[in-house]
Design an enzyme around this catalytic site. Structure first.
Site, PDB file in Angstrom:
ATOM      1  N   LEU A  64       0.841  -1.191   0.000  1.00  0.00           N
ATOM      2  CA  LEU A  64       0.000   0.000   0.000  1.00  0.00           C
ATOM      3  C   LEU A  64       0.887   1.256   0.000  1.00  0.00           C
ATOM      4  O   LEU A  64       0.931   1.997   0.976  1.00  0.00           O
ATOM      5  CB  LEU A  64      -0.922  -0.020   1.229  1.00  0.00           C
ATOM      6  CG  LEU A  64      -1.893   1.118   1.444  1.00  0.00           C
ATOM      7  CD1 LEU A  64      -2.861   1.272   0.285  1.00  0.00           C
ATOM      8  CD2 LEU A  64      -2.656   0.916   2.749  1.00  0.00           C
ATOM      9  N   PRO A  65       1.605   1.498  -1.110  1.00  0.00           N
ATOM     10  CA  PRO A  65       2.396   2.727  -1.157  1.00  0.00           C
ATOM     11  C   PRO A  65       1.464   3.934  -1.105  1.00  0.00           C
ATOM     12  O   PRO A  65       0.425   3.942  -1.761  1.00  0.00           O
ATOM     13  CB  PRO A  65       3.144   2.635  -2.486  1.00  0.00           C
ATOM     14  CG  PRO A  65       2.395   1.651  -3.300  1.00  0.00           C
ATOM     15  CD  PRO A  65       1.693   0.732  -2.349  1.00  0.00           C
ATOM     16  N   HIS A  66       1.845   4.923  -0.287  1.00  0.00           N
ATOM     17  CA  HIS A  66       0.967   6.071  -0.107  1.00  0.00           C
ATOM     18  C   HIS A  66       1.780   7.294   0.275  1.00  0.00           C
ATOM     19  O   HIS A  66       2.886   7.190   0.790  1.00  0.00           O
ATOM     20  CB  HIS A  66      -0.095   5.786   0.951  1.00  0.00           C
ATOM     21  CG  HIS A  66       0.472   5.410   2.288  1.00  0.00           C
ATOM     22  ND1 HIS A  66       0.862   4.119   2.572  1.00  0.00           N
ATOM     23  CD2 HIS A  66       0.740   6.142   3.395  1.00  0.00           C
ATOM     24  CE1 HIS A  66       1.330   4.068   3.804  1.00  0.00           C
ATOM     25  NE2 HIS A  66       1.270   5.292   4.332  1.00  0.00           N
ATOM     26  N   ALA A  67       1.185   8.460   0.008  1.00  0.00           N
ATOM     27  CA  ALA A  67       1.821   9.728   0.366  1.00  0.00           C
ATOM     28  C   ALA A  67       0.782  10.831   0.332  1.00  0.00           C
ATOM     29  O   ALA A  67      -0.207  10.743  -0.402  1.00  0.00           O
ATOM     30  CB  ALA A  67       2.951  10.054  -0.601  1.00  0.00           C
TER      31      ALA A  67
END
Length: 150
Positions: A64-67
């Site tokens: 779950l890559p997130h920013a």
């Protein structure tokens, strides 16, 4: 706002080719930059900085890559099923083959953590993961994720 309103069938990519985590993050940044209205390098830098804090791999083959980014006017999400699983520094050491990208406007803090939580909740069921891996179309994936919200 439910996942289904942020992640539709057009945001689903099946059998995505990648050579590893860095390549995946670069490809994601390039793919969503026009929609996010930000330079690719800014998105890549934000994703890479988040990964330096700790891997966004959730385990069981899911990442779950997130920013949060300034300059965005709305959330951007993508679901990718990778052609081949890749190493992603997961705690369970399982390679990742399912990826959900979440980019969120910095100015709109409300909703970010609930969305991440909602995604995690929808991917908790091993049967959902099995069906996501077996889905033939982006529409099937979107329907499964929508059903996981219940």
């Amino acid at each position: 706002m439910p996942i289904a309103e942020k992640l539709t069938a057009r945001d689903v990519i099946l059998d995505f080719p990648t050579d590893g985590k860095r390549d995946l993050l670069q490809a994601l940044a390039a793919a969503v930059a026009p929609e996010a209205g930000l330079p690719e390098i800014e998105i890549l830098d934000a994703l890479t900085a988040r990964e330096r804090l700790g891997s966004t791999a959730l385990g069981r083959g899911v990442a779950l890559p997130h920013a949060r980014l300034s300059g965005m006017d709305r959330p951007v999400m993508r679901f990718l099923r990778l052609r081949r699983p890749i190493g992603y520094e997961a705690r369970d050491e399982e390679p990742v083959d399912l990826v959900i990208l979440v980019l969120w406007p910095e100015a709109e803090a409300e909703g970010f953590l609930p969305t991440l939580s909602e995604v995690c909740r929808s991917l908790r069921d091993p049967q959902v993961l099995r069906r996501l891996r077996a889905s033939a179309t982006p529409e099937e994936v979107a329907t499964l994720l929508r059903a996981g919200e219940a």
